[in-house]
Motif scaffolding. Structure first.
Motif, PDB file in Angstrom:
ATOM      1  N   THR A 211       0.920  -1.317   0.110  1.00 57.61           N
ATOM      2  CA  THR A 211      -0.065   0.220  -0.248  1.00 57.61           C
ATOM      3  C   THR A 211       0.865   1.312   0.024  1.00 57.61           C
ATOM      4  OG1 THR A 211      -0.030  -0.051   2.464  1.00 57.61           O
ATOM      5  CG2 THR A 211      -1.954  -1.180   1.249  1.00 57.61           C
ATOM      6  N   LEU A 212       0.079   2.234  -0.067  1.00 59.60           N
ATOM      7  CA  LEU A 212       1.148   3.775  -0.063  1.00 59.60           C
ATOM      8  C   LEU A 212       1.228   4.125   1.542  1.00 59.60           C
ATOM      9  CD1 LEU A 212       1.921   5.220  -2.582  1.00 59.60           C
ATOM     10  CD2 LEU A 212       0.140   6.687  -2.096  1.00 59.60           C
ATOM     11  N   ASN A 213       2.321   3.677   1.858  1.00 62.30           N
ATOM     12  CA  ASN A 213       2.788   4.128   3.178  1.00 62.30           C
ATOM     13  C   ASN A 213       3.242   5.385   3.718  1.00 62.30           C
ATOM     14  OD1 ASN A 213       2.335   1.172   4.634  1.00 62.30           O
ATOM     15  ND2 ASN A 213       3.373   0.730   2.716  1.00 62.30           N
ATOM     16  N   PRO A 214       2.964   5.931   4.890  1.00 59.34           N
ATOM     17  CA  PRO A 214       3.547   7.104   5.088  1.00 59.34           C
ATOM     18  C   PRO A 214       5.145   6.803   5.329  1.00 59.34           C
ATOM     19  CG  PRO A 214       2.319   6.395   6.906  1.00 59.34           C
ATOM     20  CD  PRO A 214       2.011   5.591   5.828  1.00 59.34           C
ATOM     21  N   ALA A 215       6.138   7.666   5.008  1.00 61.62           N
ATOM     22  CA  ALA A 215       7.474   7.352   5.229  1.00 61.62           C
ATOM     23  C   ALA A 215       7.639   7.166   7.168  1.00 61.62           C
ATOM     24  CB  ALA A 215       8.332   8.374   4.769  1.00 61.62           C
ATOM     25  N   PRO A 216       8.491   6.417   7.349  1.00 64.99           N
ATOM     26  CA  PRO A 216       8.633   6.259   8.760  1.00 64.99           C
ATOM     27  C   PRO A 216       8.853   7.622   9.658  1.00 64.99           C
ATOM     28  CG  PRO A 216      10.210   4.559   7.664  1.00 64.99           C
ATOM     29  CD  PRO A 216       9.916   5.588   6.819  1.00 64.99           C
ATOM     30  N   TYR A 217       8.152   7.763  10.583  1.00 64.36           N
ATOM     31  CA  TYR A 217       8.419   9.117  11.305  1.00 64.36           C
ATOM     32  C   TYR A 217       8.352   8.751  12.685  1.00 64.36           C
ATOM     33  CZ  TYR A 217       2.932   8.321  11.686  1.00 64.36           C
ATOM     34  OH  TYR A 217       1.964   7.962  11.728  1.00 64.36           O
ATOM     35  N   GLU A 218       8.595   9.699  13.563  1.00 65.64           N
ATOM     36  CA  GLU A 218       8.640   9.657  14.975  1.00 65.64           C
ATOM     37  C   GLU A 218       7.774  10.627  15.548  1.00 65.64           C
ATOM     38  OE1 GLU A 218      12.347  11.274  16.439  1.00 65.64           O
ATOM     39  OE2 GLU A 218      13.418   9.243  15.803  1.00 65.64           O
ATOM     40  N   ILE A 219       6.701  10.112  16.440  1.00 70.20           N
ATOM     41  CA  ILE A 219       5.661  10.942  17.169  1.00 70.20           C
ATOM     42  C   ILE A 219       5.530  10.620  18.522  1.00 70.20           C
ATOM     43  CG2 ILE A 219       3.935   8.968  16.827  1.00 70.20           C
ATOM     44  CD1 ILE A 219       2.110  11.315  15.481  1.00 70.20           C
ATOM     45  N   CYS A 220       5.051  11.843  19.424  1.00 69.48           N
ATOM     46  CA  CYS A 220       4.932  11.603  20.672  1.00 69.48           C
ATOM     47  C   CYS A 220       3.508  11.263  21.021  1.00 69.48           C
ATOM     48  CB  CYS A 220       5.282  12.790  21.425  1.00 69.48           C
ATOM     49  SG  CYS A 220       7.058  13.116  21.031  1.00 69.48           S
ATOM     50  N   ALA A 221       3.062  10.187  21.874  1.00 70.32           N
ATOM     51  CA  ALA A 221       1.683  10.233  22.280  1.00 70.32           C
ATOM     52  C   ALA A 221       1.612  10.534  23.724  1.00 70.32           C
ATOM     53  CB  ALA A 221       1.211   8.591  21.902  1.00 70.32           C
ATOM     54  N   VAL A 222       0.886  11.647  23.964  1.00 70.34           N
ATOM     55  CA  VAL A 222       1.176  12.401  25.098  1.00 70.34           C
ATOM     56  C   VAL A 222      -0.373  12.016  25.994  1.00 70.34           C
ATOM     57  CG1 VAL A 222       1.494  14.309  26.860  1.00 70.34           C
ATOM     58  CG2 VAL A 222       2.637  13.994  24.740  1.00 70.34           C
ATOM     59  N   PRO A 223      -0.462  11.286  27.155  1.00 71.30           N
ATOM     60  CA  PRO A 223      -1.746  11.179  27.867  1.00 71.30           C
ATOM     61  C   PRO A 223      -2.383  12.516  28.117  1.00 71.30           C
ATOM     62  CG  PRO A 223       0.004   9.972  28.702  1.00 71.30           C
ATOM     63  CD  PRO A 223       0.657  10.750  27.794  1.00 71.30           C
ATOM     64  N   ARG A 224      -3.589  12.648  27.794  1.00 70.85           N
ATOM     65  CA  ARG A 224      -4.485  13.715  27.932  1.00 70.85           C
ATOM     66  C   ARG A 224      -4.703  13.755  29.533  1.00 70.85           C
ATOM     67  NH1 ARG A 224      -9.692  14.151  24.848  1.00 70.85           N
ATOM     68  NH2 ARG A 224      -9.510  15.852  25.534  1.00 70.85           N
ATOM     69  N   GLN A 225      -4.706  15.182  29.949  1.00 71.18           N
ATOM     70  CA  GLN A 225      -5.166  15.256  31.270  1.00 71.18           C
ATOM     71  C   GLN A 225      -6.612  14.991  31.522  1.00 71.18           C
ATOM     72  OE1 GLN A 225      -3.096  16.335  33.893  1.00 71.18           O
ATOM     73  NE2 GLN A 225      -1.508  16.158  32.222  1.00 71.18           N
ATOM     74  N   PRO A 226      -6.907  14.467  32.542  1.00 74.15           N
ATOM     75  CA  PRO A 226      -8.429  14.071  32.932  1.00 74.15           C
ATOM     76  C   PRO A 226      -9.363  15.231  33.008  1.00 74.15           C
ATOM     77  CG  PRO A 226      -7.127  13.588  34.831  1.00 74.15           C
ATOM     78  CD  PRO A 226      -6.224  13.867  33.772  1.00 74.15           C
ATOM     79  N   GLU A 227     -10.651  15.047  32.526  1.00 71.46           N
ATOM     80  CA  GLU A 227     -11.456  16.099  32.771  1.00 71.46           C
ATOM     81  C   GLU A 227     -11.996  16.429  33.993  1.00 71.46           C
ATOM     82  OE1 GLU A 227     -14.668  15.123  30.435  1.00 71.46           O
ATOM     83  OE2 GLU A 227     -15.107  13.165  31.421  1.00 71.46           O
ATOM     84  N   HIS A 228     -12.164  17.503  34.350  1.00 66.93           N
ATOM     85  CA  HIS A 228     -12.654  18.102  35.712  1.00 66.93           C
ATOM     86  C   HIS A 228     -13.802  18.566  35.597  1.00 66.93           C
ATOM     87  CE1 HIS A 228      -8.498  17.898  37.256  1.00 66.93           C
ATOM     88  NE2 HIS A 228      -7.892  18.561  36.016  1.00 66.93           N
ATOM     89  N   HIS A 229     -14.936  18.267  36.596  1.00 68.13           N
ATOM     90  CA  HIS A 229     -16.016  18.520  36.684  1.00 68.13           C
ATOM     91  C   HIS A 229     -16.422  19.579  38.031  1.00 68.13           C
ATOM     92  CE1 HIS A 229     -17.210  15.333  34.069  1.00 68.13           C
ATOM     93  NE2 HIS A 229     -16.554  14.432  34.752  1.00 68.13           N
TER      94      HIS A 229
END
Length: 229
Positions: A211-229
């Motif tokens: 398939t047409l793949n994106p070239a290898p890349y680096e990415i950061c997956a940052v946990p989101r802050q929990p929502e506040h009520h």
């Protein structure tokens, strides 16, 4: 008696038809057509989310409004997430992971416009020509989720959107792929924000494989802050 005979014939059929070569091809179909295409689309999706953080934020706002940050997204939520649905469709359109559909053979002679296609002709549909058609898309070369939204922000299905092909020979896994993409995409964006590492410039280059793949890349997956009520 007839039911037992049907079962017997079915067993004989599978015994004669299902062999090692067929097993190998079924496994190839599962991994190449069933898994590789979905994972590649998701890789394009997270790449575009990191490149366009404003789009990512709008998707997360919609997920938070419909699901919050605790309830797992389900397929029933898709109707209430038109923007997210539009983003996924735009990722598939511009990602264009299958530029050419599988080849077909004309079962009979047919005329399309001024062109005559004789019986037995090998045909390879050029999906790219439709997915980037300037007469069909307002900004065909730009990532633009608005392609799939009307003025009221409701999702609009476009006839020129054919990543799975069209007609009787449309991809059998279309519905499964759409379900997987929605669930994986929303579940991950519900919990993480994606961005590029500091100092890394985004590249939208691709490599051509199955398939047409994106070239290898680096990415950061940052946990989101929990929502506040």
């Amino acid at each position: 008696i007839f039911a037992n005979m049907d079962i017997l014939y079915l067993r004989i059929f599978f015994f004669l038809w299902f062999h090692e070569e067929n097993l190998v091809m079924c496994a190839v179909d599962l991994f190449v057509a069933g898994s590789e295409t979905t994972s590649t689309t998701l890789r394009w999706g997270f790449l575009y989310m990191a490149k366009y953080p404003e789009v990512q934020e709008k998707v997360q706002e919609e997920i938070d409004r419909v699901n919050g940050q605790s309830r797992q997204p389900s397929l029933a939520d898709r109707a209430d997430m038109p923007y997210t649905d539009a983003v996924l469709h735009e990722v598939q359109r511009i990602g264009n992971i299958v530029p050419l559909s599988l080849h077909r053979t004309a079962a009979k002679g047919i005329q399309i416009g001024k062109h005559i296609i004789p019986k037995g002709t090998e045909i390879i549909p050029n999906l790219t020509s439709v997915m980037f058609d300037k007469s069909e898309w307002e900004t065909p070369d730009t990532f633009n989720p608005q392609h799939f939204l009307d003025k009221e922000g409701k999702f609009v299905k476009r006839t020129a959107f054919i990543p799975f092909g069209a007609g009787k020979r449309v991809c059998l896994g279309e519905n499964l792929a759409k379900m997987e993409l929605f669930l994986f995409f929303t579940s991950l964006l519900q919990r993480f924000s994606f961005s590029f590492p500091a100092g890394v410039m985004p590249s939208m280059e691709y490599s051509l494989g199955v398939t047409l793949n994106p070239a290898p890349y680096e990415i950061c997956a940052v946990p989101r802050q929990p929502e506040h009520h």
